[in-house]
Scaffold this motif. Structure first.
Motif, PDB file in Angstrom:
ATOM      1  N   SER A 203       0.804  -1.372   0.134  1.00 27.89           N
ATOM      2  CA  SER A 203       0.071  -0.071   0.055  1.00 27.89           C
ATOM      3  C   SER A 203       1.035   1.238   0.155  1.00 27.89           C
ATOM      4  O   SER A 203       1.576   1.330   0.893  1.00 27.89           O
ATOM      5  CB  SER A 203      -0.991   0.158   1.083  1.00 27.89           C
TER       6      SER A 203
ATOM      7  N   GLN B  63       0.531   5.640  -0.677  1.00 27.86           N
ATOM      8  CA  GLN B  63      -0.088   6.622  -1.167  1.00 27.86           C
ATOM      9  C   GLN B  63       0.723   7.774  -1.367  1.00 27.86           C
ATOM     10  O   GLN B  63       1.309   8.406  -0.801  1.00 27.86           O
ATOM     11  CB  GLN B  63      -0.833   7.033   0.307  1.00 27.86           C
TER      12      GLN B  63
ATOM     13  N   ASP C 139       0.366  11.562  -0.130  1.00 30.73           N
ATOM     14  CA  ASP C 139       0.636  11.792   1.533  1.00 30.73           C
ATOM     15  C   ASP C 139       1.284  12.813   1.727  1.00 30.73           C
ATOM     16  O   ASP C 139       2.639  12.794   1.034  1.00 30.73           O
ATOM     17  CB  ASP C 139       0.843  10.385   2.041  1.00 30.73           C
TER      18      ASP C 139
ATOM     19  N   GLN D 153       5.129   8.239   5.398  1.00 26.99           N
ATOM     20  CA  GLN D 153       4.717   7.484   4.429  1.00 26.99           C
ATOM     21  C   GLN D 153       5.893   6.288   4.006  1.00 26.99           C
ATOM     22  O   GLN D 153       5.631   5.050   3.655  1.00 26.99           O
ATOM     23  CB  GLN D 153       4.400   8.010   3.008  1.00 26.99           C
TER      24      GLN D 153
ATOM     25  N   GLN E 273       5.038   5.271  -8.131  1.00 31.08           N
ATOM     26  CA  GLN E 273       4.333   5.913  -6.733  1.00 31.08           C
ATOM     27  C   GLN E 273       5.304   6.606  -5.883  1.00 31.08           C
ATOM     28  O   GLN E 273       5.043   7.650  -5.385  1.00 31.08           O
ATOM     29  CB  GLN E 273       3.591   4.962  -6.179  1.00 31.08           C
TER      30      GLN E 273
END
Length: 231
Positions: free
Chosen positions: A77, A79, A82, A88, A132
């Protein structure tokens, strides 16, 4: 007399195969018996299907290995929006460690599989964490080339930690402190004074705490670098 059940016969009655089902069974097999056990023939046996029918979901064993890698990394996971990039990165690190401990036989794939495939030809699922994390770092203020350097340093640290922690279990999971300290005491005192003195610390390895300590060092250095560039 009822016919004997064959391995995977239950799975065969569950309906049509899918790529997700094939990869899930492949991961289950790797978890249980290691990478060497994963062949089209063996996977077909586990699924109760003709191995030839699996080629529509993976063209060869290499594609199976890539698919297993994707399946594990898809559970990571991330994000990228963030605003707390340090929190993170810490979260991602612990998530990756957790996945590695759940699937230790897959770790060699995560670490070495990319070496055999050019970056742009790797499965998209294996590239998504890179994209990401780059987005996360660039949004935090890192210049794109710096974000790439940070990613490399970050993942280099993570994989190094994971391999080291897995070795703690693989080498001798039953070893206790007394045996470890006894072994260290066999080392010549004049040649290994530091290592001998660290016996208790080596015997009480805490993977999660060790990861956090390393992350704190890494993240504080990255933050200071970001501050310098911002100034």
């Amino acid at each position: 007399m009822a016919p004997a059940r064959t391995p995977g016969s239950t799975a065969a009655r569950k309906g049509r195969l899918s790529r997700e089902l094939v990869l899930a069974k492949a991961l289950e097999l790797v978890d249980a018996e290691g990478l060497d056990a994963l062949t089209m023939r063996r996977l077909g046996q586990e699924l109760g299907r003709d191995p030839m029918s699996l080629y529509r979901y993976a063209e060869n064993r290499a594609a199976l290995l890539d698919g297993v890698t994707e399946l594990v990394l898809n559970q990571l996971s991330i994000q990228p929006k963030d605003p707390d990039w340090k929190a993170q990165l810490r979260h991602i690190a612990h998530s990756l460690r957790s996945l590695a401990l759940q699937h230790p036989n897959v770790v060699p794939l995560l670490v070495t599989r990319p070496l055999s495939t050019p970056l742009g030809m790797r499965p998209l699922g294996t590239l998504r964490p890179l994209e990401q994390i780059l987005s996360l770092l660039i949004e935090a203020g890192f210049a794109p080339p710096d974000a790439l350097h940070v990613y490399r340093a970050y993942y280099g640290f993570l994989y190094g930690h994971i391999l080291n922690e897995l070795q703690e279990f693989v080498v001798d999971p039953e070893e206790n402190e007394a045996l470890l300290r006894l072994g260290l005491h066999r080392l010549p005192p004049r040649e290994f004074p530091r290592l001998r003195s660290l016996g208790p610390d080596l015997a009480t390895y805490d993977g999660s705490a060790e990861l956090d300590q390393g992350l704190s060092i890494l993240l504080s250095g990255l933050e200071s670098q970001l501050s310098v560039h911002a100034g």
